[in-house]
Design a protein around this motif. Structure first.
Motif: not given
Lengths: 330, 335
Positions: A193-194, A198, A202, A223, A227, B53, B264, B267-269, B277-282, B300
């Motif tokens: 999942d997205i 990510a 990372n 994409n 990146y 998701e 979200l 978090a998209l590239p 860096r990309l954002e992430t969701i813990d 979260r």
């Protein structure tokens, strides 16, 4: 974008004239009918500490190329130099030593790990095979879990108890335990999942910086490639169509196939949806009945008689950028 | 209930309206809440993307609309109004007439939906024959449909078996089959996930053209924000069974408002690694077995306070066609 290793590149993998043909046979006596040219005359140099992205549609030969590089299947022709050594000529201990320096991570993390072994055993397996004593292997497995930011208690879990993202972290941990310098990642995030994608991207970038790793990333997601990669190589029907720095390939692709691929790739911004151009028609051709000339000629909007008759070479537009198209034959 | 068609011809009503839809699956000791309090409307000729998701309940909604959840292990609450008629209440026979004629559906893997031992053209014809056409007329219509979905060499390809076609061509056959009866609503569950980007682009173009040509409304179930940005008119973002944000696709992409959507999107590239860096969701998506008030994203969410765990968030309006549910709208806009 200036980068220390672009200024003084040291090749990690040098591929020259690499070919992989699978024989096509028929009848009771396996009469040879022809061959499937899955990888055909590829020239590509990957420098140390670089991330190379390999793009292309299914059936373009991306995974076969990776398998030949890893010497999992013998090449039909050409050679692969890994840190200056031709791995197809190595045997026994020397081959094992080179193998140790290369690691792989595949697409589907669930089918990657043995469902009957716990995570610790899976991570230890490559170390045991390479003769690392067991106590040391356990220690290294714990270290590897820290590297991929996972709690040590998961070492005693089984694959079915873990999520896709966790499994992919474990696959990466297992790949890292022998301290490779080269990692081949075949669709590392396609099944995720997205938000998990990510996290994995990372993590891969952190590890690459920390250990100065060289990555060959195979994915159809442009994409993701844009990146993560320093340079992008585009394959079509076993041939390398274009290879160059990521910025150039994404902002100014030269090969008509790369342009078509870029135009087809969703842009993640609805305000840009009207800017579409050059939508490629047709489908990926067959590797069995390859045309005489350029592999892409049948789908190319700029194809000329020369394209249909003659095979284009790799033309260099500058030191880092090569295109296999007659439009750049100067 | 025999004359369903005339009864349904009420154009005032939106094509599809989900009212407080809840779907629970029976599990070993209790229920798992797959979808909860979903309110959502779709108009004719609109492409709406239901995004989220894995495990967020988007496919469950699609299957429930079609009444394809068949093992009796689910509990459905609320209403599924298709042109004013509650699909959950109508008799099974009427629902059978509804499928195909009024609501069509295509799935991720077309090979699962095609019979390997019949020619693809015959399978498409079968759907048309239901409308009482002669074989000759029907066959001609099949060829025209193949042309509509841009299958090259349509006259020959109608005689192909599924294994003789590529993934993209099979998906076209499925679309042709769905179109054959010109449904008002087409549900597309991850229609291009198994396809290459170039083929995906072609399928999306076909779907867009169909919308224009037949005024078909398309409910696109996807996890791919790229697809949404390409074709959708409206978007509904799902998280753990709730729609957390919905609205016009341009508005939602320009100003994502729910904390989940905001994170979200980051978090998209969309950039290169040199831009950071990309954002992430813990954390993980919760499994909700016990229905209690509160925001399902709270565990979260970086903004979560006590109220988020105890009270349902209010639905807030950003613009006339853009809403989201959150207790801390102001803080979220700075997240």
């Amino acid at each position: 974008m200036s980068n220390a290793n672009v200024n003084a590149p040291v090749p990690a993998i040098e591929i020259s004239g690499l070919k992989k043909y699978f024989p096509l046979t028929s009848g009771a006596f396996n009469a040879k009918k022809g061959s499937v040219k899955a990888v055909d005359d590829i020239n590509l140099t990957i420098n140390k500490g670089e991330i190379i992205g390999l793009a292309g549609e299914s059936g373009s030969g991306k995974t076969t190329l990776a398998r030949v590089i890893l010497n999992l299947t013998p090449a039909t022709g050409g050679q692969v130099l890994m840190n200056g050594q031709d791995i197809s000529k190595l045997h026994g201990r020397e081959l094992k030593a080179v193998r140790r320096s290369i690691a792989t991570v595949f697409q589907d993390p669930a089918s990657n790990l043995n469902p009957r072994l716990n995570v610790l055993s899976s991570i230890m397996r490559p170390m045991i095979l390479h003769g690392v004593p067991k106590a040391e292997a356990v220690e290294k497995a714990q270290e590897a879990m820290k590297l991929v930011k996972m709690d040590e208690r998961y070492l005693y879990s089984y694959p079915h108890q873990l999520s896709g993202g966790q499994l992919q972290r474990i696959a990466i941990a297992r790949a890292l335990v022998l301290r490779p310098d080269i990692m081949v990642l075949d669709e590392p995030t396609s099944a995720l999942d997205i938000s998990v994608q990510a996290q994995i991207l990372n993590l891969l970038l952190d590890l690459q910086e920390q250990f100065g790793l060289t990555y060959l990333v195979i994915t159809h997601d442009l994409n993701v490639l844009r990146y993560i990669s320093d340079r992008i190589a585009v394959m079509y029907l076993g041939k390398l169509m274009e290879f160059g720095p990521t910025e150039t390939i994404s902002s100014n692709p030269l090969h008509p196939y790369t342009r078509g691929l870029m135009a087809a790739s969703p842009i993640l911004d609805p305000t840009l949806r009207s800017q579409k151009k050059e939508l490629m028609g047709g489908e990926t051709g067959s590797l069995i009945n390859l045309p005489k000339g350029c592999r892409f000629a049948a789908r190319c909007p700029h194809a000329t008689d020369r394209c249909r008759e003659e095979l284009p070479k790799d033309y260099h537009v500058d030191a880092l950028h090569q295109v296999s198209c007659f439009m750049y034959d100067k | 209930m025999s004359d369903i068609v005339t009864k349904l011809d009420n154009t005032e009503e939106p094509l599809l309206r989900l009212e407080d839809l809840s779907i629970d699956y029976r599990i070993r000791n209790g229920y798992l809440s797959a979808v909860s309090d979903v309110n959502f409307t779709m108009n004719r000729g609109e492409i709406v993307a239901l995004v989220g998701e894995s495990g967020c309940g988007k496919s469950t909604i699609a299957f429930t609309i079609m009444r394809l959840l068949m093992d009796g292990n689910e509990k459905i609450g609320g209403k599924i109004l298709f042109k004013g008629e509650d699909l959950n209440k109508i008799p099974v026979r009427d629902m059978e007439k509804m499928r195909g004629k009024h609501i069509g559906m295509i799935f991720q893997n077309p090979l699962d939906s095609l019979n390997p031992v019949y020619r693809t053209g015959s399978q498409v014809e079968e759907a048309i024959l239901l409308d009482g056409l002669s074989h000759k007329e029907a066959w001609e219509r099949v060829i025209n449909l193949y042309k509509d979905v841009r299958i090259p060499d349509a006259e020959k390809r109608v005689n192909s078996y599924p294994h003789e076609l590529s993934g993209g061509m099979r998906q076209r056959v499925m679309i042709a089959m769905m179109l054959s009866r010109t449904p008002e609503l087409l549900i597309a569950d991850e229609p291009t996930t198994a396809l290459d980007v170039t083929i995906e682009a072609q399928i999306l173009q076909i779907l867009k053209d169909l919308k224009t040509q037949y005024n078909t409304a398309i409910l696109m179930i996807t996890h791919n924000f790229g697809l949404v940005a390409e074709v959708a008119d409206r978007i509904a973002v799902m998280y753990a069974g709730n729609i957390v944000e919905q609205g016009n696709v341009f508005d939602v992409f320009a100003a994502p408002s729910h904390p989940y959507t905001r994170l979200l999107m980051r978090a998209l590239p969309r950039k290169t690694k040199h831009e950071g860096r990309l954002e992430t969701i813990d954390g993980n998506v919760p499994r909700i077995t016990e229905k209690k008030p509160g925001c399902r994203f709270a565990n979260r969410c970086p903004l979560a306070k006590e109220i988020c765990f105890t009270e349902n968030p209010p639905v807030l309006t950003v613009s006339h066609d853009h809403t989201f549910s959150c207790h801390f709208a102001e803080e979220a806009s700075k997240l």
